[in-house]
Write a protein that holds these residues in place. Structure first.
Motif, PDB file in Angstrom:
ATOM      1  N   GLU A  59       1.571  -1.131  -0.054  1.00  0.00           N
ATOM      2  CA  GLU A  59       0.080   0.493   0.087  1.00  0.00           C
ATOM      3  C   GLU A  59       0.659   1.223   0.013  1.00  0.00           C
ATOM      4  N   ASN A 118      -3.933   5.308  -1.720  1.00  0.00           N
ATOM      5  CA  ASN A 118      -5.339   5.600  -1.544  1.00  0.00           C
ATOM      6  C   ASN A 118      -5.657   6.512  -2.210  1.00  0.00           C
ATOM      7  N   GLU A 150      -7.720   2.137  -3.630  1.00  0.00           N
ATOM      8  CA  GLU A 150      -8.309   1.952  -2.497  1.00  0.00           C
ATOM      9  C   GLU A 150      -9.154   3.609  -1.805  1.00  0.00           C
ATOM     10  N   ASP A 180     -11.580   0.187   1.336  1.00  0.00           N
ATOM     11  CA  ASP A 180     -10.259   0.806   2.236  1.00  0.00           C
ATOM     12  C   ASP A 180     -11.828   1.082   3.375  1.00  0.00           C
ATOM     13  N   LYS A 201     -10.520  -4.220   2.159  1.00  0.00           N
ATOM     14  CA  LYS A 201      -9.873  -3.954   2.763  1.00  0.00           C
ATOM     15  C   LYS A 201     -10.473  -3.971   4.581  1.00  0.00           C
TER      16      LYS A 201
END
Ligand code: C2E
Ligand code: MG
Ligand code: MG
Ligand code: MG
Length: 281
Positions: A59, A118, A150, A180, A201
């Motif tokens: 990530e 992200n 995400e 996420d 996630k």
């Protein structure tokens, strides 16, 4: 007496607000130069397959080397950047930089690594995310199937129809979409069907007490079963102990990340991590 206490409390409260407003303004101002002065950098947190133990990706987490305050974590500046709109520029840079790394690693003979970036809801709803992703892929020549975006569920609810169309276009480019912090937002399960989701996630808050708390065990087991039956990839975040890892593996969770494997690393450290001889499994 109660009255004067109340007044005092109010005074503290407003002094606090002023402090907060000043801090926000300072962050906003400094953030304007952060990109051009090269103060932002990317950290990579390894993500492992729970069956084979193998490293499968990382990530991407943005970091800010602030000129006077030192290293700042996203908690200090992402919300400000979202409210001012600066997140669109920052987010585009993060995507570009992540794709550039992917291409470099592919050329360096480690093509199996994927990166999850992200993305703020503001980039989806107000930015030009489709063009940004397209441009990053084209500029760097990185493979779209190595990239995952995400996004937190809270944002989807603000513009479900618009988000769905945008995320579908991105999915159609071959980029995977992940939800996420799953379970902490509004968690309308119909979203899993409505949106082109490839990964969920599980939020760290459910993982923390997973070996002690029967409720967390039930929730995580249910999320994994749901995800698996919908054909999604399920990833646990915040895994810190071997016991947590074992529980997640037993209930069929596909992948995990967390301090047990590694904290987020700078690019050099991450490359070292990729090449270390004892890759678990
Ligand atoms: P997130 O996406 O849920 O990222 C996971 C956070 O948990 C990271 O914090 C990571 O350092 C931390 N973490 C990872 N493993 C463990 C663990 O085992 N235990 C504990 N206690 N914590 C762990 P970080 O780097 O401070 O990032 C915070 C949040 O900032 C991220 O949460 C994400 O929502 C946001 N963020 C980070 N980078 C970006 C970015 O480039 N763009 C946007 N829009 N948001 C970002
Ligand atoms: Mg994340
Ligand atoms: Mg998360
Ligand atoms: Mg989280």
């Amino acid at each position: 007496r109660a009255k004067s206490d109340g007044r005092k409390a109010f005074r503290f409260y407003s002094a606090d607000m002023t402090e907060q407003a000043r801090e926000r303004l300072a962050i906003e101002t400094a953030l304007r130069h952060a990109l051009t002065r090269g103060e932002l950098w990317l950290a990579f947190q390894p993500r492992h397959d729970l069956v084979s133990g193998r490293l499968v990706g990382a990530e991407v987490l943005v970091r800010w080397e602030h000129p006077t305050q030192g290293l700042l974590l996203p908690g200090r500046f992402i919300a400000v950047a979202e409210s001012t709109g600066q997140i669109e520029q920052i987010g585009a840079w993060v995507l570009d930089e992540a794709c550039r790394q992917l291409k470099r690693w592919e050329q360096a003979g480690i093509p199996e690594i994927g990166l999850a970036v992200n993305v703020s809801g503001r980039q989806v709803l107000q930015g030009n995310l489709i063009e940004t992703v397209q441009a990053a892929l084209e500029r760097t020549g990185c493979r779209p199937d190595r990239l995952e975006l995400e996004i937190t569920e809270g944002f989807l609810i603000r513009g479900p129809e618009a988000s769905r169309v945008i995320l579908e276009r991105i999915r159609d480019m071959g980029v995977r979409i992940a939800i996420d912090d799953f379970g902490t937002g509004y968690s309308s399960l119909s979203y899993l069907k409505q949106f082109p989701i490839g990964t969920i996630k599980i939020d760290r808050s459910f993982v923390r007490d997973i070996t002690l708390d029967p409720n967390d065990q039930a929730i995580v087991t249910a999320i994994v079963a749901l995800g698996r039956s919908l054909g999604l990839r399920v990833v646990a975040e915040g895994v810190e102990t071997p016991e947590q890892m074992a529980f997640l593996g037993e209930c069929g969770c596909h992948e995990a990340q967390g301090f047990l494997y590694s904290k987020p690393l700078n690019v050099r450290e991450f490359l070292g991590y990729c090449k270390r001889p004892g890759d678990r499994g």
